[in-house]
Design a protein around this motif. Structure first.
Motif, short mmCIF file in Angstrom:
data_model
loop_
_atom_site.label_atom_id
_atom_site.label_comp_id
_atom_site.label_asym_id
_atom_site.label_seq_id
_atom_site.Cartn_x
_atom_site.Cartn_y
_atom_site.Cartn_z
N UNK A 26 0.85 -1.18 0.00
CA UNK A 26 0.00 0.00 0.00
C UNK A 26 0.89 1.23 0.00
N UNK A 27 0.32 2.35 -0.39
CA UNK A 27 1.08 3.59 -0.43
C UNK A 27 0.42 4.60 -1.33
N UNK A 28 1.23 5.54 -1.82
CA UNK A 28 0.73 6.57 -2.73
C UNK A 28 1.70 6.70 -3.89
N UNK A 29 1.18 7.17 -5.01
CA UNK A 29 2.02 7.36 -6.18
C UNK A 29 1.23 7.92 -7.34
N UNK A 30 1.79 7.78 -8.53
CA UNK A 30 1.22 8.33 -9.74
C UNK A 30 0.99 7.21 -10.75
N UNK A 31 -0.16 7.22 -11.42
CA UNK A 31 -0.45 6.22 -12.44
C UNK A 31 0.55 6.42 -13.59
N UNK A 32 1.33 5.37 -13.86
CA UNK A 32 2.36 5.43 -14.88
C UNK A 32 2.00 4.62 -16.13
N UNK A 33 1.25 3.52 -15.94
CA UNK A 33 0.84 2.68 -17.07
C UNK A 33 -0.47 1.99 -16.74
N UNK A 34 -1.20 1.65 -17.79
CA UNK A 34 -2.46 0.94 -17.65
C UNK A 34 -2.37 -0.30 -18.53
N UNK A 35 -2.67 -1.47 -17.95
CA UNK A 35 -2.60 -2.73 -18.67
C UNK A 35 -4.00 -3.30 -18.84
N UNK A 36 -4.31 -3.72 -20.06
CA UNK A 36 -5.57 -4.39 -20.35
C UNK A 36 -5.22 -5.73 -20.97
N UNK A 37 -5.70 -6.82 -20.35
CA UNK A 37 -5.38 -8.15 -20.91
C UNK A 37 -6.45 -8.58 -21.91
N UNK A 38 -6.27 -9.75 -22.50
CA UNK A 38 -7.16 -10.25 -23.53
C UNK A 38 -8.59 -10.47 -23.07
N UNK A 39 -8.79 -10.63 -21.75
CA UNK A 39 -10.13 -10.80 -21.19
C UNK A 39 -10.77 -9.48 -20.78
N UNK A 40 -10.04 -8.36 -20.98
CA UNK A 40 -10.56 -7.05 -20.63
C UNK A 40 -10.31 -6.62 -19.20
N UNK A 41 -9.52 -7.40 -18.45
CA UNK A 41 -9.18 -7.00 -17.08
C UNK A 41 -8.19 -5.84 -17.11
N UNK A 42 -8.38 -4.87 -16.23
CA UNK A 42 -7.55 -3.67 -16.19
C UNK A 42 -6.78 -3.63 -14.88
N UNK A 43 -5.46 -3.36 -14.99
CA UNK A 43 -4.69 -3.06 -13.78
C UNK A 43 -3.71 -1.93 -14.09
N UNK A 44 -3.11 -1.40 -13.05
CA UNK A 44 -2.31 -0.19 -13.16
C UNK A 44 -0.90 -0.42 -12.64
N UNK A 45 0.06 0.31 -13.21
CA UNK A 45 1.41 0.38 -12.72
C UNK A 45 1.55 1.76 -12.06
N UNK A 46 1.95 1.76 -10.80
CA UNK A 46 2.03 3.01 -10.06
C UNK A 46 3.49 3.35 -9.76
N UNK A 47 3.88 4.57 -10.11
CA UNK A 47 5.22 5.07 -9.83
C UNK A 47 5.23 5.68 -8.43
N UNK A 48 6.13 5.20 -7.59
CA UNK A 48 6.23 5.66 -6.21
C UNK A 48 7.53 6.43 -6.08
N UNK A 49 7.44 7.72 -5.83
CA UNK A 49 8.62 8.56 -5.69
C UNK A 49 9.33 8.26 -4.38
N UNK A 50 10.64 8.07 -4.46
CA UNK A 50 11.49 7.83 -3.28
C UNK A 50 12.53 8.94 -3.13
#
Length: 79
Positions: A26-50
């Motif tokens: 868990x944490x906070x960050x910025x949406x960096x990428x969005x992935x959609x698979x062949x079944x239409x499921x969506x997930x996100x890649x979050x950039x976390x600044x350190x």
């Protein structure tokens, strides 16, 4: 060439808070990428600044994310 139109709850650059049971993080960050698979499921890649560098957290689902209204509430917070 194909054109795809996908509606997502979040978009690139959104400041978000996440709490992922699946990824055990868990944490906070910025949406960096969005992935959609062949079944239409969506997930996100979050950039976390350190500070001097950033970490990338893949596989965060929409229902595990909340849009941050105020960037000040996200400063320095990552688990």
């Amino acid at each position: 060439m194909h054109t795809l139109t996908i509606r997502t709850r979040f978009t690139f650059g959104d400041r978000v808070r996440f709490d992922s049971v699946l990824q055990h993080c868990r944490g906070t960050g910025t949406i960096s990428a969005i992935t959609v698979d062949g079944d239409g499921h969506i997930d996100y890649l979050i950039e976390i600044s350190r500070g001097d560098y950033s970490d990338l957290q893949p596989g965060i689902l929409e229902n595990e994310i909340t849009l941050l209204e105020n960037d000040a509430e996200s400063v320095g917070e990552v688990d």
